[in-house]
Scaffold this active site. Structure first.
Site, PDB file in Angstrom:
ATOM      1  N   ARG B   9       0.786  -1.274  -0.028  1.00 20.56           N
ATOM      2  CA  ARG B   9      -0.039   0.239   0.047  1.00 20.56           C
ATOM      3  C   ARG B   9       0.823   1.336   0.110  1.00 20.56           C
ATOM      4  O   ARG B   9       0.357   2.371  -0.428  1.00 20.56           O
ATOM      5  CB  ARG B   9      -1.018  -0.067   1.107  1.00 20.56           C
ATOM      6  CG  ARG B   9      -0.365  -0.115   2.287  1.00 20.56           C
ATOM      7  CD  ARG B   9      -1.475  -0.025   3.616  1.00 20.56           C
ATOM      8  NE  ARG B   9      -0.905  -0.245   4.830  1.00 20.56           N
ATOM      9  CZ  ARG B   9      -1.126   0.349   5.965  1.00 20.56           C
ATOM     10  NH1 ARG B   9      -1.696   1.583   5.958  1.00 20.56           N
ATOM     11  NH2 ARG B   9      -0.581   0.163   6.992  1.00 20.56           N
ATOM     12  N   GLU B  57     -18.501   6.679   1.650  1.00 22.86           N
ATOM     13  CA  GLU B  57     -18.000   5.792   0.554  1.00 22.86           C
ATOM     14  C   GLU B  57     -18.749   5.779  -0.813  1.00 22.86           C
ATOM     15  O   GLU B  57     -18.246   5.851  -1.864  1.00 22.86           O
ATOM     16  CB  GLU B  57     -17.791   4.415   0.885  1.00 22.86           C
ATOM     17  CG  GLU B  57     -16.870   4.087   1.863  1.00 22.86           C
ATOM     18  CD  GLU B  57     -16.976   4.512   3.333  1.00 22.86           C
ATOM     19  OE1 GLU B  57     -18.084   4.590   3.612  1.00 22.86           O
ATOM     20  OE2 GLU B  57     -16.167   4.450   4.223  1.00 22.86           O
ATOM     21  N   HIS B 108      -6.233  -2.593   2.865  1.00 20.17           N
ATOM     22  CA  HIS B 108      -6.784  -3.339   4.037  1.00 20.17           C
ATOM     23  C   HIS B 108      -7.403  -4.782   3.702  1.00 20.17           C
ATOM     24  O   HIS B 108      -8.143  -4.908   4.609  1.00 20.17           O
ATOM     25  CB  HIS B 108      -7.223  -2.614   5.134  1.00 20.17           C
ATOM     26  CG  HIS B 108      -6.447  -1.613   5.595  1.00 20.17           C
ATOM     27  ND1 HIS B 108      -5.967  -0.498   5.101  1.00 20.17           N
ATOM     28  CD2 HIS B 108      -5.793  -1.138   6.824  1.00 20.17           C
ATOM     29  CE1 HIS B 108      -5.007   0.357   5.728  1.00 20.17           C
ATOM     30  NE2 HIS B 108      -5.097   0.219   6.896  1.00 20.17           N
ATOM     31  N   ASP B 116      -8.236  -5.873  13.490  1.00 18.04           N
ATOM     32  CA  ASP B 116      -9.421  -5.007  13.362  1.00 18.04           C
ATOM     33  C   ASP B 116     -10.884  -5.875  13.111  1.00 18.04           C
ATOM     34  O   ASP B 116     -11.817  -5.390  13.088  1.00 18.04           O
ATOM     35  CB  ASP B 116      -9.133  -4.245  12.185  1.00 18.04           C
ATOM     36  CG  ASP B 116      -8.598  -2.745  12.393  1.00 18.04           C
ATOM     37  OD1 ASP B 116      -8.278  -2.615  13.606  1.00 18.04           O
ATOM     38  OD2 ASP B 116      -8.100  -2.208  11.481  1.00 18.04           O
TER      39      ASP B 116
END
Lengths: 277, 316
Positions: B9, B57, B108, B116
């Site tokens: 990333r 989003e 992610h 998470d």
């Protein structure tokens, strides 16, 4: 470009006749939803938007986004009458392989600036266009027309925040406030009022007008001109099925499919109005 | 030898910078996640070309669509779960159907979201994106391929989805390698006994598995199928013609991802016994990346076991 109210009325009548014929030929589609926005579209395309029908991809053009995709027949007729494509295309609306799909498609139909069909998404796309174009000099205007029912979509309010946060004053949102949605009155299903206060609270400058009266549209739009650094919202009060008495009267008219008899009746009414002017 | 590890990333901001410096009208849209997606690197040099639309989003995708309609070269990035999950209908209606060349970058993804937990661990993004016509779906294995694929996507004429994880992964490719393209794959190790199709973090696992298999005299062919859609069909078919069996490994649900894509391809053109190394019918959960990989079986040893099984099933 200024056209007299008389000229605009004649154009609107011609568009209404086209729309009735299109849906009559297609034997399906939402007629009443198109009829409520005819006057708004005629006023936009013959009085507000800077476009070049012979050069539909001209970079400096103003952009138009139709949020309420089910009003697309009215937009197609307006574009055809404005010279973007031959009117003959109107008669194959909704048919397999037709240029005119039920909902707007970019790159397929000249004059269509944004895709549509899914409710609540037009404003976000209009924001993107306004953000991309705001550094141009002069910055083209971006106008987005939405139905009032789609104000129930969550994405609409995400986009309303974005427009205000970025101070998109080249953007105008027009709400076709006909008060009705598929299953009844908006206020019975999920209340929207006070619509103006909601947009004001979100940081917009708001004006209201009669969406079937060209002078009222003009003055409402004029009121918004001073909105520097804020997006503009014009709430246009309209009537579903406007121009055809039996559709205006019947609250479930929005869902009606026109059979041959009602198509003829509708065309007679529209011809009658024409004679009366 | 232990390979160096980098986070794919981290390539995102670098790729945006490269594309912008090449003169492309790059605009980056993010949803309050620029520091996590590494768009911030781009923002330092091109602050005017970064649009943070906040935690929304749906609006991110719509804004990206509008920017693309006006001719901008648009990248939109956020956590994969929410970008693809919540934005899916917007992606379908306003990017995929009109065929706009928006680059959708999910970060992610997979169990790399670690602690998470299930809501962040996107294990179905490839399935959701792969079914959309004209959507290119790319899953880089390391930093170098991520950089090349992200930068190359600036030239795309159709929508592109690029999947990135959170954690550092071993380098697979040499720095500067840019021989990557949609529809292509890379044969990283040749062999005639079993084909291993893999993508993302499972590429380095597959290479480790191949080394273990080699000690048993089983020669595995490892194909980095970073282009999950369109698949590198010729490379895969050419390999299974020789090996007669196949393992597919991915950090994704077994349903709908690379494995099923490979299975559909081989079933149509050259059926061979096949096993999947993937997450079977379970959502993720909190834990370290290493623990989760072990629990869900996303390891070299699982690939070794699957390879041995398909070998016994093949008919030659």
């Amino acid at each position: 470009m200024t056209h007299s109210v008389q000229e605009l009325s004649e154009r609107a009548l011609a568009v209404r006749r086209d729309v009735v014929r299109m849906l009559g030929l297609a034997r399906s589609g939402l007629l009443a939803s198109s009829l409520s926005i005819v006057d708004i579209l005629v006023w936009l395309y013959w009085g507000v938007l800077d476009v070049r029908p012979g050069e539909p991809e001209w970079e400096g053009r103003d952009r138009f986004v139709l949020g309420k995709g089910h009003g697309c027949p009215a937009l197609y007729s307006v574009l055809a009458n404005r010279g973007f494509f031959p009117r003959e295309e109107l008669w194959s609306y909704r048919r397999l392989g037709a240029m005119l799909q039920t909902y707007p498609e970019v790159r397929r139909t000249p004059g269509i600036d944004a895709p549509g069909g899914s409710l609540g998404q037009g404003l976000g796309v209009a924001n993107g266009l306004a953000l991309a174009l705001r550094s141009s000099d002069p910055a083209p205007s971006v106008v987005c027309l939405v139905g009032d029912g789609e104000l129930q979509e969550g994405a609409m309010w995400e986009s309303a925040l974005t427009a205000a946060h970025h101070g998109l004053d080249s953007l105008t949102l027009i709400v076709d406030r006909n008060g009705r949605q598929m299953e009844g009155a908006t206020e019975d299903i999920k209340s929207l009022e006070p619509v103006a206060d909601k947009f004001i609270a979100f940081g917009w400058t708001v004006a209201e007008c009669d969406g079937h009266d060209f002078s009222s549209l003009r003055s409402g739009y004029g009121e918004l001109a001073g909105a520097v650094g804020r997006p503009r919202c014009l709430i246009a009060r309209t009537k579903l099925g406007k121009g055809i008495s039996f559709l205006e009267e019947d609250p479930s008219g929005g869902r009606m499919v026109l059979d041959r008899n009602s198509t003829d009746r509708a065309l007679e009414e529209l011809a009658g109005e024409e004679d009366g002017q | 030898m232990i390979a160096a590890e980098r986070r794919p990333r981290d390539a995102y901001g670098q790729a945006l910078l490269s594309a912008a410096r090449m003169g492309k009208p790059v605009v980056a849209v993010d949803g309050d996640s620029a520091s996590a997606t590494r768009a911030s690197l781009f923002a330092v040099e091109y602050p005017d070309r970064c649009i943070n639309v906040g935690i929304s989003e749906q609006d991110m995708i719509l804004t990206a669509s509008g920017l693309a309609l006006a001719g901008k070269n648009v990248y939109v990035s956020s956590y994969g779960s929410f970008l693809v999950g919540r934005g899916y209908e917007q992606i379908r209606s306003m990017v995929a159907i009109p065929g706009l060349p928006v680059k959708i970058v999910g970060s992610h993804c997979g169990v790399s979201a670690g602690e998470d937990g299930a809501s962040y661990q996107m294990l179905e993004d490839l399935a959701l994106m792969r079914v959309l016509p004209n959507m290119t779906v790319l899953v880089p294995a390391d930093y170098t391929s991520a950089l090349a694929l992200l930068t190359g996507a600036a030239d795309a004429t159709n929508p592109v989805y690029i999947r990135l994880g959170r954690t550092a992964v071993p380098d697979v490719y040499d720095d500067g390698d840019d021989d990557f393209a949609p529809g292509a794959g890379r044969v990283l190790r040749e062999g005639d006994d079993v084909t291993i199709c893999c993508c993302g973090i499972m590429v380095s696992e597959a290479l480790r598995a191949a080394a273990v298999l080699a000690k048993q005299n089983i020669r595995a062919e490892v194909i980095d199928c970073y282009s999950v859609s369109p698949l590198p069909a010729r490379v895969i078919l050419n390999s299974v013609h020789r090996t007669g069996c196949c393992v597919a490994a991915e950090e994704h649900f077994a349903r709908g991802g690379l494995g099923e894509a490979v299975a559909a391809l081989t079933a149509s053109f050259y059926p061979v016994p096949m096993k999947q190394v993937a997450v079977f019918d379970k959502f993720g959960q909190s834990g370290t990346f290493e623990e989760l990989r072990g629990y869900y079986g996303l390891t070299a040893s699982q690939i070794v076991g699957a390879a041995v099984q398909v070998l016994t099933m093949r008919r030659r």
